[in-house]
Structures are given as C-alpha cells and as structure tokens.
Design an enzyme around this catalytic site. Structure first.
Site, PDB file in Angstrom:
ATOM      1  N   GLN A 110       0.837  -1.205   0.000  1.00 51.12           N
ATOM      2  CA  GLN A 110       0.000   0.000   0.000  1.00 51.12           C
ATOM      3  C   GLN A 110       0.868   1.249   0.000  1.00 51.12           C
ATOM      4  O   GLN A 110       1.662   1.449   0.924  1.00 51.12           O
ATOM      5  CB  GLN A 110      -0.906  -0.022   1.238  1.00 51.12           C
ATOM      6  CG  GLN A 110      -1.853   1.149   1.378  1.00 51.12           C
ATOM      7  CD  GLN A 110      -2.671   1.029   2.651  1.00 51.12           C
ATOM      8  OE1 GLN A 110      -2.155   0.669   3.709  1.00 51.12           O
ATOM      9  NE2 GLN A 110      -3.951   1.324   2.565  1.00 51.12           N
ATOM     10  N   GLY A 111       0.754   2.072  -1.022  1.00 48.66           N
ATOM     11  CA  GLY A 111       1.539   3.292  -1.127  1.00 48.66           C
ATOM     12  C   GLY A 111       0.738   4.511  -0.740  1.00 48.66           C
ATOM     13  O   GLY A 111       0.288   5.265  -1.619  1.00 48.66           O
ATOM     14  N   TYR A 112       0.536   4.724   0.550  1.00 52.90           N
ATOM     15  CA  TYR A 112      -0.221   5.869   1.054  1.00 52.90           C
ATOM     16  C   TYR A 112       0.702   6.897   1.710  1.00 52.90           C
ATOM     17  O   TYR A 112       0.888   7.998   1.214  1.00 52.90           O
ATOM     18  CB  TYR A 112      -1.269   5.415   2.070  1.00 52.90           C
ATOM     19  CG  TYR A 112      -2.571   4.914   1.491  1.00 52.90           C
ATOM     20  CD1 TYR A 112      -2.677   4.481   0.174  1.00 52.90           C
ATOM     21  CD2 TYR A 112      -3.712   4.842   2.278  1.00 52.90           C
ATOM     22  CE1 TYR A 112      -3.874   4.004  -0.336  1.00 52.90           C
ATOM     23  CE2 TYR A 112      -4.911   4.370   1.775  1.00 52.90           C
ATOM     24  CZ  TYR A 112      -4.992   3.955   0.473  1.00 52.90           C
ATOM     25  OH  TYR A 112      -6.180   3.487  -0.026  1.00 52.90           O
ATOM     26  N   SER A 163       4.265  -1.396   4.258  1.00 53.00           N
ATOM     27  CA  SER A 163       4.362  -2.754   4.806  1.00 53.00           C
ATOM     28  C   SER A 163       4.612  -3.771   3.701  1.00 53.00           C
ATOM     29  O   SER A 163       3.958  -3.755   2.660  1.00 53.00           O
ATOM     30  CB  SER A 163       3.075  -3.108   5.549  1.00 53.00           C
ATOM     31  OG  SER A 163       2.859  -2.234   6.638  1.00 53.00           O
ATOM     32  N   GLU A 202     -10.332  -2.292   4.906  1.00 54.32           N
ATOM     33  CA  GLU A 202      -9.291  -2.767   5.819  1.00 54.32           C
ATOM     34  C   GLU A 202      -9.862  -3.032   7.204  1.00 54.32           C
ATOM     35  O   GLU A 202      -9.354  -3.870   7.946  1.00 54.32           O
ATOM     36  CB  GLU A 202      -8.172  -1.731   5.904  1.00 54.32           C
ATOM     37  CG  GLU A 202      -7.006  -2.149   6.768  1.00 54.32           C
ATOM     38  CD  GLU A 202      -5.904  -1.104   6.818  1.00 54.32           C
ATOM     39  OE1 GLU A 202      -4.756  -1.468   7.127  1.00 54.32           O
ATOM     40  OE2 GLU A 202      -6.185   0.073   6.530  1.00 54.32           O
ATOM     41  N   SER A 249      -4.066   7.610  12.709  1.00 54.56           N
ATOM     42  CA  SER A 249      -3.774   7.750  14.138  1.00 54.56           C
ATOM     43  C   SER A 249      -5.064   7.953  14.939  1.00 54.56           C
ATOM     44  O   SER A 249      -6.123   8.281  14.397  1.00 54.56           O
ATOM     45  CB  SER A 249      -2.837   8.934  14.362  1.00 54.56           C
ATOM     46  OG  SER A 249      -3.520  10.153  14.083  1.00 54.56           O
ATOM     47  N   ASN A 250      -4.951   7.763  16.261  1.00 55.42           N
ATOM     48  CA  ASN A 250      -6.111   7.980  17.119  1.00 55.42           C
ATOM     49  C   ASN A 250      -6.682   9.380  16.956  1.00 55.42           C
ATOM     50  O   ASN A 250      -7.907   9.584  16.976  1.00 55.42           O
ATOM     51  CB  ASN A 250      -5.721   7.753  18.584  1.00 55.42           C
ATOM     52  CG  ASN A 250      -5.795   6.296  18.983  1.00 55.42           C
ATOM     53  OD1 ASN A 250      -5.889   5.422  18.124  1.00 55.42           O
ATOM     54  ND2 ASN A 250      -5.723   6.030  20.276  1.00 55.42           N
ATOM     55  N   GLU A 251      -5.800  10.373  16.798  1.00 54.01           N
ATOM     56  CA  GLU A 251      -6.264  11.744  16.670  1.00 54.01           C
ATOM     57  C   GLU A 251      -7.111  11.923  15.403  1.00 54.01           C
ATOM     58  O   GLU A 251      -8.175  12.584  15.439  1.00 54.01           O
ATOM     59  CB  GLU A 251      -5.064  12.694  16.641  1.00 54.01           C
ATOM     60  CG  GLU A 251      -4.311  12.798  17.956  1.00 54.01           C
ATOM     61  CD  GLU A 251      -3.395  11.609  18.226  1.00 54.01           C
ATOM     62  OE1 GLU A 251      -2.900  11.484  19.350  1.00 54.01           O
ATOM     63  OE2 GLU A 251      -3.188  10.789  17.304  1.00 54.01           O
TER      64      GLU A 251
END
Length: 393
Positions: free
Chosen positions: A131-133, A166, A249, A372-374
């Site tokens: 995955q290229g994000y 990954s 996902e 992230s959580n934020e």
C-alpha cells in the site's frame, strides 16, 4: 459452535474447522503460529506455500463474489472463517493486503478489464501487494500527498517517496495514491494507480523497527512506469477510492484479529497467575478492565459489520480502529507491568525478544498506523456525530 448460528452457518463452521485441522498437520504442521507482528519475516516462504495451498482448495478470498473467484460467503460466514483460522493458530497471512484491501476495492470501483487482470492472481496468491499511502509529510494527514504521476501516451510516470510501506520487499504491485493534477492540493487532484514494484525506478529501503524486524519500508519512485489503464476510478477520484480501501481494511478480518487478541489476553492473565502479579489489586483491576474492553470491542465490531454487508464500510469503522488500537497498546503495557523488571532484559544476544516484549514494542504503532487515534477522533466527530469541522490553517 455459537447457539444462535443458523444450520447453514454451523455447517460452514464445521467445514472450515475440519479443513484447518486436517491441513495444518503433516507438511504444514510446523506452520502453526508463524509470523505476525514483530515476526513479519519469519518463515515467509513456508507461509506463502501454505497460502497457495489454501488457494488451491478454495479458501482464499472467501467473501468475494463467486464470479471473481471467491466463495460468496455471507458476512457471518466470513466472521466464522476468520475466527476459526485464528483458533486453529493459522500462520500470519502473506496476502492480506491484496485479498482484504486491493481486491475489494477493484471489485467495487475497477473496470471489467482490471478485475480480469488483477483479481485471479490475488485469489491464487500469485501476486502480492503493498500500500503506497503515507509519505514523510503525509502520514495520517494523507491529503498532503506529494508523490506525482504524469500521463504520457500509454503510461503513467511516477515520481516521489512513500514511507511505512508494509511488506514492500515481498510485493509485486503497489496501489499508490499520487497527485496527477498539477497545482492541486489537499483532497483534490489525487489518483489511485496500480504500479508494478519489480522495475527500474523503484527503490525499496527497509526500516528497522523497535522489534528489530523491518516490515516497514521506504519506497522511492524515480521515473517508475505503469500502464495508462492501471488507474482505479477516474483521474482526481483517488481520495474517494483510498478512503474506501481503508474502510475495507476495517472489515470482517478484524473479528479474527480479535480472536488473536483474546489469546494474547489469556496469555497475559496466565503470566500474571504464574508470577503472582495477579495478587496486586491494581494489576488485577487492569486485567479485569482489559477483559471488559475485549468484550466491548467484539460487540462494537459486530455492530459495524452492517456497513460491510451494505458495501464499503462508512466512517463508523473509525470507531473500531480507535477502540482496538488503544486496547491493544494498553495490553502491551499491561504485559510489561506483569513481567516487572524481567521485562527489561532480552532473552538472548543480540536482541532476542520474548512474545510479551514484541507485543509491547509493536503495539506502540497500533494507535498510529492506518490512521492515528487523533485522526480517527476527528472523523468520528465530524462524519459520525456531525460536529463542526476542526479549524484548519
């Protein structure tokens, strides 16, 4: 067996369980439990062979429609499959990104030609994906992507850098979010390209993680090429497609993941009993809260399955990511507190970690990767609760 399962689902569970028990023996008996967070490179070829064995028996992509090589399993049956796979201690999957992210995205948004080209090799585990994000300046703030692609005749030329990619070293292809409209910014002007990894112009550099392994990588695109038709959706629709991929996902595979979480929790609880740490009232309280959190997590995940059944999950899936990421990080912290001072010492030279140390170190990333959580809190506030958008400079 679950008492409220239909006869068809009970039969499906028995079929899955019997097949796994029969086949995770003999040639593949040693594959049980291999791989996973902090052990991403462990026995990769053996795990690849196992997954191709699964493919030959029709046990990959079980939730895909039959016309695309799947079993057409219902959401309930997909949950059953992932639960039984985790209970059987099946090895960590090598084709997760292709099967659970890219494949459903192409089924939902791709062309007939793309489905014919890319889906069969995913089902057969013949082509692996990454995955290229994320980029150095575009992590959870994915709209800040700067990797660029230019259409020249019959191909796209890609230039830029991705990071935290990954399994890039093992991947044959990458789905890349890049900027295809010069002068565009934020969500506009992005496109979703399918780019071959094994070509000149693609440089992969492993990143050593806290666990000592290197699942993550930097990927540099310097004039890399891909065919003009390898764009999912129309030019400029990359943000929509990318968000749909993130929704997939967080689908049914997370319930299988939670079976693994439950086993980790039981291991931590057993460790606390053996070391006597369970006699500490504060640790015992944290173990109780962790168990309650695990049950709440499962109920919440089941609730979000309605989004999967209706197609691409909606922004509500961010709740699931926020809950399990936080819970798993706290379990790692709890494991280290149960170990006490012994948790500070490696098992051997030069950096031989035990399971609990790997859990603690890797789970630090659970509240960061895949949003992230934020960022998850912002999505929940704005898109689920309808609160005013955060002020942006």
């Amino acid at each position: 067996m679950k008492q409220n399962e239909s006869p068809a689902d009970r039969a499906f569970r028995a079929e899955v369980r019997d097949w796994l028990q029969t086949n995770l023996s003999g040639e593949f008996a040693h594959a049980r439990g291999l791989g996973g967070p902090g052990r991403e490179h462990e026995a990769f070829e053996e795990r690849l062979a196992w997954e191709r064995h699964m493919a030959a028996a029709g046990w990959t992509c079980v939730g895909w429609p039959r016309e695309y090589g799947g079993r057409g399993a219902t959401v309930e049956q997909q949950v059953i499959f992932h639960e039984e796979y985790a209970l059987a201690d099946g090895p960590a999957r090598v084709n997760h990104i292709g099967e659970n992210l890219l494949g459903p995205t192409i089924i939902a948004f791709g062309t007939d030609e793309q489905r014919a080209r890319f889906l069969p090799p995913i089902v057969a585990v013949e082509e692996l994906w990454c995955q290229g994000y994320s980029e150095p300046d575009a992590g959870s703030d994915l709209a800040n992507v700067q990797t660029r692609a230019e259409l020249s005749g019959d191909h796209w030329t890609v230039n830029g850098q991705k990071v935290w990619t990954s399994l890039a070293l093992e991947a044959d292809w990458c789905f890349v979010v890049c900027r295809t409209e010069p002068g565009s910014s934020r969500h506009k002007g992005l496109s979703y390209l399918l780019v071959p990894m094994r070509q000149d112009g693609v440089d992969i550099r492993p990143i050593i993680q806290l666990t000592g392994t290197s699942e993550f990588n930097e990927v540099f695109f310097d004039g890399a090429r891909t065919d003009a038709g390898n764009i999912v959706g129309a030019p400029g629709e990359g943000w929509k497609i990318a968000m749909a991929t993130l929704g997939f996902e967080r689908g049914v595979a997370t319930l299988g993941q939670q079976v693994g979480f439950a086993r980790e929790f039981e291991g931590v609880a057993d460790l606390a009993r053996r070391t006597g740490a369970i006699d500490d009232p504060l640790l015992r309280d944290r173990l109780t809260r962790s168990y309650m959190g695990l049950e709440i997590m499962r109920l919440n995940a089941v609730r979000t399955m309605a989004g999967v059944a209706a197609g691409a999950p909606g922004p509500e899936s961010s709740i699931s990511k926020l809950v399990w990421g936080t819970w798993h990080r706290e379990l790692g912290e709890l494991a280290m507190d149960v170990l006490g001072a012994a948790g500070l010492v490696a098992d051997g030279e030069p950096y031989d970690l035990n399971d609990w140390q790997r859990l603690f170190l890797f789970s630090r990333s659970d509240t960061i990767y895949a949003g992230s959580n934020e960022i998850q809190r912002n999505i929940i506030a704005e898109r689920v609760l309808g609160l005013p958008r955060e002020a942006r400079g």
